[in-house]
Write an enzyme that holds these catalytic residues in place. Structure first.
Site, PDB file in Angstrom:
ATOM      1  N   CYS A 280     -40.778  66.460  83.852  1.00  0.00           N
ATOM      2  CA  CYS A 280     -41.459  67.715  83.508  1.00  0.00           C
ATOM      3  C   CYS A 280     -41.261  68.809  84.553  1.00  0.00           C
ATOM      4  O   CYS A 280     -40.909  69.943  84.223  1.00  0.00           O
ATOM      5  CB  CYS A 280     -42.941  67.457  83.255  1.00  0.00           C
ATOM      6  SG  CYS A 280     -43.878  66.867  84.693  1.00  0.00           S
ATOM      7  N   HIS A 340     -48.517  66.896  84.962  1.00  0.00           N
ATOM      8  CA  HIS A 340     -47.557  67.380  83.973  1.00  0.00           C
ATOM      9  C   HIS A 340     -47.522  68.900  84.013  1.00  0.00           C
ATOM     10  O   HIS A 340     -48.526  69.553  84.344  1.00  0.00           O
ATOM     11  CB  HIS A 340     -47.953  66.905  82.573  1.00  0.00           C
ATOM     12  CG  HIS A 340     -46.927  67.196  81.519  1.00  0.00           C
ATOM     13  ND1 HIS A 340     -45.650  66.693  81.561  1.00  0.00           N
ATOM     14  CD2 HIS A 340     -46.990  67.971  80.388  1.00  0.00           C
ATOM     15  CE1 HIS A 340     -44.973  67.118  80.503  1.00  0.00           C
ATOM     16  NE2 HIS A 340     -45.755  67.899  79.777  1.00  0.00           N
ATOM     17  N   HIS A 352     -41.609  71.989  77.278  1.00  0.00           N
ATOM     18  CA  HIS A 352     -41.795  71.014  78.359  1.00  0.00           C
ATOM     19  C   HIS A 352     -40.952  69.776  78.112  1.00  0.00           C
ATOM     20  O   HIS A 352     -40.432  69.558  77.004  1.00  0.00           O
ATOM     21  CB  HIS A 352     -43.274  70.646  78.497  1.00  0.00           C
ATOM     22  CG  HIS A 352     -43.884  70.031  77.265  1.00  0.00           C
ATOM     23  ND1 HIS A 352     -44.735  68.953  77.305  1.00  0.00           N
ATOM     24  CD2 HIS A 352     -43.772  70.341  75.941  1.00  0.00           C
ATOM     25  CE1 HIS A 352     -45.133  68.628  76.074  1.00  0.00           C
ATOM     26  NE2 HIS A 352     -44.569  69.468  75.241  1.00  0.00           N
TER      27      HIS A 352
END
Length: 400
Positions: A280, A340, A352
Site C-alpha cells: 500500500c 494502510h 490503493h
C-alpha cells in the site's frame, strides 16, 4: 521394599536440593545489566525508528566488567552512550564499530544496478523483504556480510541487498555518477536493447523511475550506460532526459491521479515499491516519486508528513492526491497504528494497493464501496507541495 521406599525419599530430597540451588544461582549473566539499561535509554532518545537508524549494541559480563559489542551509524548517540557509562563509572571493554565498516575500505557508496532490487531484513534471500530500490537509486553502504551489503536509501530506509543488485563505488565514482547526465524511464514497464532497435537482444527489463546515464542519441533511441558500465539503447517514447523531465514536473493533483491509474492492476507485494509489485505505501511512494517527490517508505511514517485535512470522515474536504490512512484507532490501553494508505482521486473514490491496485469508494451506495477500510479510517493528509522533514523534492539541489 523398604530399600525401594528409601530410594524414593532420597530422590525427593535431591530434587528439592537442586531447586534450591537453582534459585540461588548468582551467575552474573542472569543479573540486571546496568549497561543494557543505558543502551535502551539511548535507543529511546536517538533511535525511535530502527527502520532508519542503526544502534545495535549488546553487553555481556566478563572478568573485566562488561564487553560491549555491536555497531552504529549514529556518532552522537554513541558519544552520549559513552558519556553516560563514564558518569555511572561502569567498567567495560569497548568493541563498538562506527559505521560505515572499515571492511568496506573506501567503497561506502553505491547505486542500484538492476531494474528492481529487493532489500531484506537480514543478509539472506530467505529473510523478509522490507522494501525495494529501483535502478539508479544512490545509496549509502554501511556493512558487508559475505556477498550482502547493508544500505540506506534516500528516504533513509535500511535493508540488506545482495551484490548482484548493487554497484559499489568510492566517493570519486559516486560523485561522477551523480553529476552525469541521466535518463529516467517513464513507461510502467519495458526493456532496453543491445542496439538502437526494438528487435535486437534485450539487455534488461525496466520499470517506472529507473535512472541510467545518458550518453548519446540515435534517431528514435537514447544510448545509455548502466551503473556498472553496461551499455544499452532505450526507445525515446519510453523515457526522457532527467533534467528535462524535472523541469516539466507540474506538481499538481491531476498528474498524481494520472500516474496512479497507470499502476491499476499491479499485484500486491509485501515490501514492493515498483511496477512489478507494490504494497500500500509502496504504491503511494511510487506515485509521488514519479511526480518529483520522495516521501517516507511506510504508512506509519507517511502519516506524520504534510498537513491534516480531515480526521472525522468528512471527505468533502479532500482533493485528489491527498493520502487516506487506515488502521487501528487509539484506545485507553493501545496506541493508534496506521497500517494502510490510499490516495484520493475525487468523486468519493480512492486508489490503493490491496490484493492489487484498484479503485474503491467511500460512498456506501457505490458498487465499489470499501466497508472494511471505511470502518477503520483514521485521517487524511496533504503532502503535495508541502514542506516537511520527511519530504524530499527531486527539484532540490543534489536530491538524487
Amino acid at each position: 521394599m523398604k530399600h525401594h521406599l528409601y530410594s524414593k525419599r532420597g530422590m525427593a530430597h535431591l530434587i528439592v536440593l537442586l531447586i534450591i540451588c537453582a534459585g540461588c544461582n548468582t551467575n552474573p549473566s542472569t543479573e540486571d545489566n546496568p549497561i543494557e539499561t543505558v543502551i535502551n535509554s539511548i535507543k529511546e532518545t536517538y533511535v525511535p525508528d530502527k527502520r532508519v537508524a542503526i544502534f545495535e549494541l549488546e553487553s555481556k559480563p566478563s572478568s573485566e566488567g562488561y564487553v560491549v559489542k555491536g555497531a552504529t551509524n549514529l556518532p552522537k548517540a554513541l558519544e552520549s552512550f559513552r558519556e553516560e557509562l563514564k558518569k555511572q563509572q561502569l567498567q567495560y571493554v569497548d568493541s563498538i564499530e562506527v559505521l560505515p565498516s572499515q571492511a568496506l575500505e573506501d567503497k561506502v557508496y553505491g547505486v542500484i544496478k538492476v531494474s528492481v532490487s529487493n532489500l531484506r531484513g537480514r543478509p539472506a534471500h530467505s529473510a523478509e523483504m522490507v522494501t525495494q530500490a529501483i535502478m539508479g537509486t544512490p545509496v549509502k553502504v554501511f556493512q558487508k556480510n559475505k556477498n550482502w551489503y547493508r544500505i540506506q536509501t534516500p528516504d533513509h530506509y535500511l535493508g540488506w541487498v545482495d551484490s548482484g543488485g548493487l554497484s559499489l563505488m568510492d566517493k570519486t565514482q559516486y560523485e561522477a555518477w551523480r553529476n552525469s547526465d541521466k535518463l529516467i524511464y517513464t513507461k510502467t514497464y519495458g526493456h532496453s536493447f543491445t542496439e538502437a532497435s526494438g528487435t535486437s537482444l534485450v539487455v534488461s527489463d525496466l520499470v517506472f523511475g529507473n535512472m541510467l546515464q545518458l550518453t548519446s542519441e540515435h534517431k528514435d533511441f537514447f544510448e545509455v550506460s548502466y551503473p556498472d558500465g553496461k551499455k544499452a539503447y532505450i526507445a525515446k517514447s519510453e523515457a526522457a532526459p532527467y533534467g528535462q523531465w524535472k523541469s516539466q514536473l507540474p506538481f499538481d493533483n491531476a498528474s498524481l491521479v494520472a500516474t496512479s491509474k497507470k499502476l491499476l492492476g499491479v499485484p500486491y507485494l509485501w515490501g514492493g515499491t515498483s511496477a512489478k509489485g507494490v504494497d500500500c505505501s509502496g504504491f503511494t511512494k511510487t506515485v509521488y516519486f514519479m511526480n518529483g517527490m520522495i516521501i517516507p517508505r511506510d504508512a506509519s511514517q507517511q502519516v506524520h508528513e504534510g498537513i491534516l485535512v480531515d480526521a472525522d470522515g468528512d471527505f468533502s474536504t479532500l482533493v485528489p492526491g491527498d493520502l487516506l490512512f487506515f488502521g487501528r484507532k487509539a484506545t485507553d490501553s493501545t496506541s493508534e497504528r496506521a497500517t494502510h494508505v490510499g490516495m484520493w482521486i475525487g468523486n468519493n473514490e480512492f486508489i490503493h494497493a490491496a490484493g492489487d491496485v484498484h479503485i474503491s469508494s467511500m460512498d456506501k451506495e457505490a458498487h465499489n464501496f470499501d466497508e472494511f477500510n471505511h470502518n477503520r479510517y483514521l485521517r487524511s493528509k496533504r503532502l503535495l507541495n508541502q514542506k516537511d522533514e520527511g519530504i524530499l523534492y527531486l527539484t532540490e539541489p543534489d536530491a538524487l
